[in-house]
Structure formats: C-alpha cells, structure tokens
Design a protein around this motif. Structure first.
Motif, short mmCIF file in Angstrom:
data_model
loop_
_atom_site.label_atom_id
_atom_site.label_comp_id
_atom_site.label_asym_id
_atom_site.label_seq_id
_atom_site.Cartn_x
_atom_site.Cartn_y
_atom_site.Cartn_z
N SER A 170 0.85 -1.19 0.00
CA SER A 170 0.00 0.00 0.00
C SER A 170 0.88 1.24 0.00
O SER A 170 1.92 1.26 0.64
CB SER A 170 -0.89 0.01 1.23
N ASP A 171 0.42 2.24 -0.70
CA ASP A 171 1.10 3.54 -0.67
C ASP A 171 0.56 4.43 0.44
O ASP A 171 1.04 5.53 0.64
CB ASP A 171 0.92 4.26 -2.01
N ASN A 172 -0.48 3.94 1.15
CA ASN A 172 -1.15 4.76 2.17
C ASN A 172 -0.92 4.25 3.58
O ASN A 172 -1.71 4.54 4.47
CB ASN A 172 -2.67 4.77 1.90
N ARG A 173 0.12 3.53 3.83
CA ARG A 173 0.29 2.85 5.12
C ARG A 173 0.27 3.80 6.31
O ARG A 173 -0.10 3.40 7.40
CB ARG A 173 1.55 2.00 5.13
N ASP A 174 0.61 5.04 6.10
CA ASP A 174 0.66 5.98 7.23
C ASP A 174 -0.72 6.40 7.73
O ASP A 174 -0.83 6.99 8.80
CB ASP A 174 1.43 7.24 6.83
N ILE A 175 -1.79 6.07 6.99
CA ILE A 175 -3.12 6.50 7.40
C ILE A 175 -3.86 5.48 8.26
O ILE A 175 -4.98 5.73 8.69
CB ILE A 175 -4.00 6.92 6.20
N LEU A 176 -3.23 4.34 8.55
CA LEU A 176 -3.91 3.30 9.35
C LEU A 176 -4.40 3.84 10.70
O LEU A 176 -5.59 3.64 11.02
CB LEU A 176 -3.01 2.08 9.52
#
Length: 102
Positions: free
Chosen positions: A58-64
C-alpha cells in the motif's frame, strides 16, 4: 478521553459534515449512506492491516491510525443517528464478553 467525550466530538464533527452535504447535495446523508461510508473505511483498515503485516502493498500505510480513529467516529455517528447510546454499547459489549469468559 472518555467515550462520552468521543461521542460529543463525533456529534459536532458530523453536524459540520451535514452542513457540507446540504451545500453540495442539497440534503444530508441518510443513515444507510453513513453505514456504507463506515464499511468503506473498515474495509480500508483491512487492506492497511495486511500492508502493516507485510501481506499487501500500500502507498497509504501511514493513514492506518487515522482510519482506525475514523471508524470509531463512524460507530459513534451511527449509534447517535439510530438513538442508541454509544457509551452503553461499548460498555455493555465489554462486560458481556468478560462475563462470558469467566
């Protein structure tokens, strides 16, 4: 932060989104649309969890963490919109589970 404080802030935030929805769509989202939005975010948590565990890129891992918080917010919103006490839902569920494990 207590669940009651979470609930109060959730109401305020949802109220502001209702105003935006009226502006954009002419009406607020239905309870069903809120539920679908919650499910969309919950599904995203599933994918981000897989990424966190090295099983899905995922390119969005920081939004978990934000999405986990957003799902708690949505649950509070849904409870409020259906006239269910959010704090009682959580408290009763946890007590029932603890009692069932004794």
């Amino acid at each position: 932060m207590t669940l009651n404080e979470v609930n109060e802030q959730a109401k305020e935030i949802r109220s502001r989104y209702h105003e935006l929805e009226k502006e954009i769509h002419g009406s607020v989202w239905t309870v069903e649309e809120d539920a679908l939005a919650f499910l969309t975010d919950a599904s995203l948590i599933g994918r981000l969890t897989m990424d966190n565990q090295g099983r899905w890129p995922s390119d969005n891992r920081d939004i978990l963490p934000s999405k986990i918080g957003e799902c708690v917010w949505w649950l509070s919103v849904l409870a409020n919109r259906m006239n269910i006490n959010f704090e009682d839902c959580v408290k009763d569920f946890l007590e029932e589970r603890l009692n069932s494990l004794e």
